[in-house]
Design an enzyme around this catalytic site. Structure first.
Site, PDB file in Angstrom:
ATOM      1  N   LYS A 194     -28.575   0.151 -31.719  1.00  0.00           N
ATOM      2  CA  LYS A 194     -28.931   1.193 -32.677  1.00  0.00           C
ATOM      3  C   LYS A 194     -28.005   2.410 -32.685  1.00  0.00           C
ATOM      4  O   LYS A 194     -28.097   3.240 -33.593  1.00  0.00           O
ATOM      5  CB  LYS A 194     -30.365   1.679 -32.407  1.00  0.00           C
ATOM      6  CG  LYS A 194     -31.424   0.631 -32.644  1.00  0.00           C
ATOM      7  CD  LYS A 194     -31.371   0.126 -34.059  1.00  0.00           C
ATOM      8  CE  LYS A 194     -32.249  -1.078 -34.282  1.00  0.00           C
ATOM      9  NZ  LYS A 194     -31.846  -1.855 -35.454  1.00  0.00           N
ATOM     10  N   HIS A 204     -24.872 -12.451 -39.379  1.00  0.00           N
ATOM     11  CA  HIS A 204     -25.867 -13.125 -38.552  1.00  0.00           C
ATOM     12  C   HIS A 204     -27.224 -13.058 -39.231  1.00  0.00           C
ATOM     13  O   HIS A 204     -27.738 -11.978 -39.518  1.00  0.00           O
ATOM     14  CB  HIS A 204     -25.963 -12.462 -37.176  1.00  0.00           C
ATOM     15  CG  HIS A 204     -24.794 -12.769 -36.297  1.00  0.00           C
ATOM     16  ND1 HIS A 204     -24.790 -12.501 -34.952  1.00  0.00           N
ATOM     17  CD2 HIS A 204     -23.588 -13.324 -36.569  1.00  0.00           C
ATOM     18  CE1 HIS A 204     -23.634 -12.871 -34.425  1.00  0.00           C
ATOM     19  NE2 HIS A 204     -22.892 -13.363 -35.405  1.00  0.00           N
ATOM     20  N   PRO A 230     -28.112   0.306 -25.323  1.00  0.00           N
ATOM     21  CA  PRO A 230     -27.512  -0.605 -26.304  1.00  0.00           C
ATOM     22  C   PRO A 230     -28.333  -1.849 -26.598  1.00  0.00           C
ATOM     23  O   PRO A 230     -27.954  -2.637 -27.461  1.00  0.00           O
ATOM     24  CB  PRO A 230     -26.172  -0.970 -25.646  1.00  0.00           C
ATOM     25  CG  PRO A 230     -26.410  -0.803 -24.183  1.00  0.00           C
ATOM     26  CD  PRO A 230     -27.361   0.349 -24.061  1.00  0.00           C
ATOM     27  N   TYR A 284     -30.049 -12.948 -26.198  1.00  0.00           N
ATOM     28  CA  TYR A 284     -30.569 -11.990 -25.227  1.00  0.00           C
ATOM     29  C   TYR A 284     -31.340 -12.771 -24.175  1.00  0.00           C
ATOM     30  O   TYR A 284     -32.257 -13.531 -24.520  1.00  0.00           O
ATOM     31  CB  TYR A 284     -31.507 -10.991 -25.894  1.00  0.00           C
ATOM     32  CG  TYR A 284     -30.846  -9.994 -26.810  1.00  0.00           C
ATOM     33  CD1 TYR A 284     -30.619  -8.690 -26.386  1.00  0.00           C
ATOM     34  CD2 TYR A 284     -30.474 -10.328 -28.113  1.00  0.00           C
ATOM     35  CE1 TYR A 284     -30.030  -7.748 -27.219  1.00  0.00           C
ATOM     36  CE2 TYR A 284     -29.886  -9.397 -28.952  1.00  0.00           C
ATOM     37  CZ  TYR A 284     -29.663  -8.116 -28.496  1.00  0.00           C
ATOM     38  OH  TYR A 284     -29.079  -7.192 -29.331  1.00  0.00           O
ATOM     39  N   TYR A 317     -34.801  -4.751 -35.911  1.00  0.00           N
ATOM     40  CA  TYR A 317     -33.458  -5.165 -35.525  1.00  0.00           C
ATOM     41  C   TYR A 317     -32.469  -5.057 -36.691  1.00  0.00           C
ATOM     42  O   TYR A 317     -31.347  -4.574 -36.524  1.00  0.00           O
ATOM     43  CB  TYR A 317     -33.486  -6.595 -34.986  1.00  0.00           C
ATOM     44  CG  TYR A 317     -32.278  -6.996 -34.195  1.00  0.00           C
ATOM     45  CD1 TYR A 317     -32.158  -6.646 -32.840  1.00  0.00           C
ATOM     46  CD2 TYR A 317     -31.226  -7.717 -34.767  1.00  0.00           C
ATOM     47  CE1 TYR A 317     -31.056  -7.010 -32.092  1.00  0.00           C
ATOM     48  CE2 TYR A 317     -30.118  -8.069 -34.027  1.00  0.00           C
ATOM     49  CZ  TYR A 317     -30.036  -7.720 -32.700  1.00  0.00           C
ATOM     50  OH  TYR A 317     -28.920  -8.075 -31.963  1.00  0.00           O
TER      51      TYR A 317
END
Length: 391
Positions: free
Chosen positions: A298, A73, A294, A202, A386
């Site tokens: 991480k 991704h 979550p 998200y 991220y």
């Protein structure tokens, strides 16, 4: 009494990864696990790997299946106020990416590698107990098939999770813990349906948080925020699909393919850090030392960076007769841990609706999201965190 150089308690990804690195370096280890191998493999966990985690697996000859089956991704999306905004992770982070590859698959690859190496793992080891780690002669006892066994060692690595015996064995006065429990959980499902998008989404909505992710090109993983007192039985599939469609933007809702779930669970969210991570000759690694919600993906990645730091210290100890790496382990690991805890907390507070959220809080959350997607500097900060901060 049997003797090895390092006893590793716990056969999750951190314990197996540490064992693999040490075995390749000729360091004698044994892994003790209180559950069965099938139980460990059946645990459904995270599936997003930072660039550094992928690099660690590749560097240690463990990425064959990952490179074939993992989904790379280069970006992710935030959905709020009826719109979807893509964050160019690779473009903003200097080319770093994340890879979707389930933690179960990482564990399977590590188990296969350990079995092929011939290095010992004892499953269903009962009453595992570390002793003497505050002195020069640590040892670990356990019970197997009714017989008590004792292993002498140089060091103990506690890779046995939040509820494990390693941290619980530390005297209360020697350890500090920091914790935040969030007032909601994540209801997650797995379904054999194609993902709604090739990247993660998200979503922040008036009805609560939602996340659209995947395990493969044909298997989807979806989550919705729910009250802590909800039960899985309260959420039949039809209710779940209806709810998540209400929380995402209209194009995503229309494109979503639904189907029967084959796994469904509710997980509470918490932030937790224990420090220090070294107690004489015992070291805490992974979930034994820290838990993150979550939202920032991480947990597994932090465990792998812990492993990298501890392995470097142990290799330096045995190869160069230097204690510098082991002495630095706790500080190095905690520096990265707290940054990841901060990022996970920020993502969680920005994307979820809290029960006591005021109108002022809500407008601040909306401003935070609006600023994020309008500022290259803000998006760069998100992307750097991220894909994973430097190890």
């Amino acid at each position: 009494m049997k003797r090895v150089q390092v006893v590793i308690i716990g056969s999750g990804p951190s314990g197996l990864m540490l064992g693999h690195i040490l075995h390749r370096a000729g360091i004698d280890t044994i892994i003790l696990e209180n559950r069965s191998q099938d139980y460990v493999l059946a645990r459904v966990r995270a599936g997003l790997l930072e660039q550094g985690t992928v690099d660690l697996l590749r560097d240690n000859g463990l990425a064959g299946r990952l490179d074939r089956e993992g989904l790379v991704h280069r970006g992710m999306a935030l959905a709020f106020d009826g719109e979807r905004h893509r964050i160019d992770l690779a473009g903003l982070s200097g080319g770093k990416v994340v890879t979707i590859y389930g933690q179960t698959e990482v564990t399977r690859d590590l188990m296969d590698a350990r079995a092929a190496s011939g290095a010992p793992t004892v499953y269903e080891a009962e009453a595992v107990t570390p002793h003497g780690f505050d002195g020069e002669a640590p040892r670990v006892t356990y019970v197997k098939d009714g017989a008590t066994h004792e292993i002498a060692c140089d060091f103990i690595a506690g890779c046995d999770g939040y509820h494990g015996v390693s941290r619980a064995s530390v005297p209360a006065g020697a350890i500090s813990t920091y914790e935040r429990v969030y007032p909601f959980g994540w209801l997650g499902i797995l379904a054999e349906v194609p993902p709604v998008d090739h990247e993660l989404i998200y979503a922040n909505s008036a009805r609560g948080f939602a996340l659209c992710t995947m395990r493969s090109s044909t298997r989807s993983r979806y989550y919705v925020q729910c009250p802590l007192d909800d039960r899985v039985e309260d959420w039949p599939d039809d209710r779940f699909w209806d709810e998540i469609r209400r929380r995402v933007d209209a194009p995503t809702a229309e494109a979503m393919v639904t189907g029967p779930s084959f796994e469904k669970s509710i997980a509470p969210l918490r932030s937790f850090v224990a420090e220090p991570l070294r107690f004489g000759r015992m070291f805490l690694v992974g979930d034994a030392a820290h838990i993150v919600p979550p939202t920032g993906a991480k947990g597994l990645n932090l465990a792998m960076s812990d492993v990298r730091y501890l392995a470097e210290g142990l290799l330096e100890h045995y190869g160069e007769r230097s204690a510098a790496g082991l002495d630095a382990y706790s500080g190095r690991a905690l520096d990265r841990i707290w940054k990841a805890v901060r990022f996970s907390w920020w993502m969680t507070t920005m994307l979820h609706r809290f029960p006591d959220q005021t109108a002022f809080d809500q407008r601040i959350q909306e401003a935070d999201l609006a600023y994020l997607v309008s500022s290259e500097a803000a998006m760069t900060s998100l992307a750097e965190n991220y894909v994973g901060l430097p190890v």
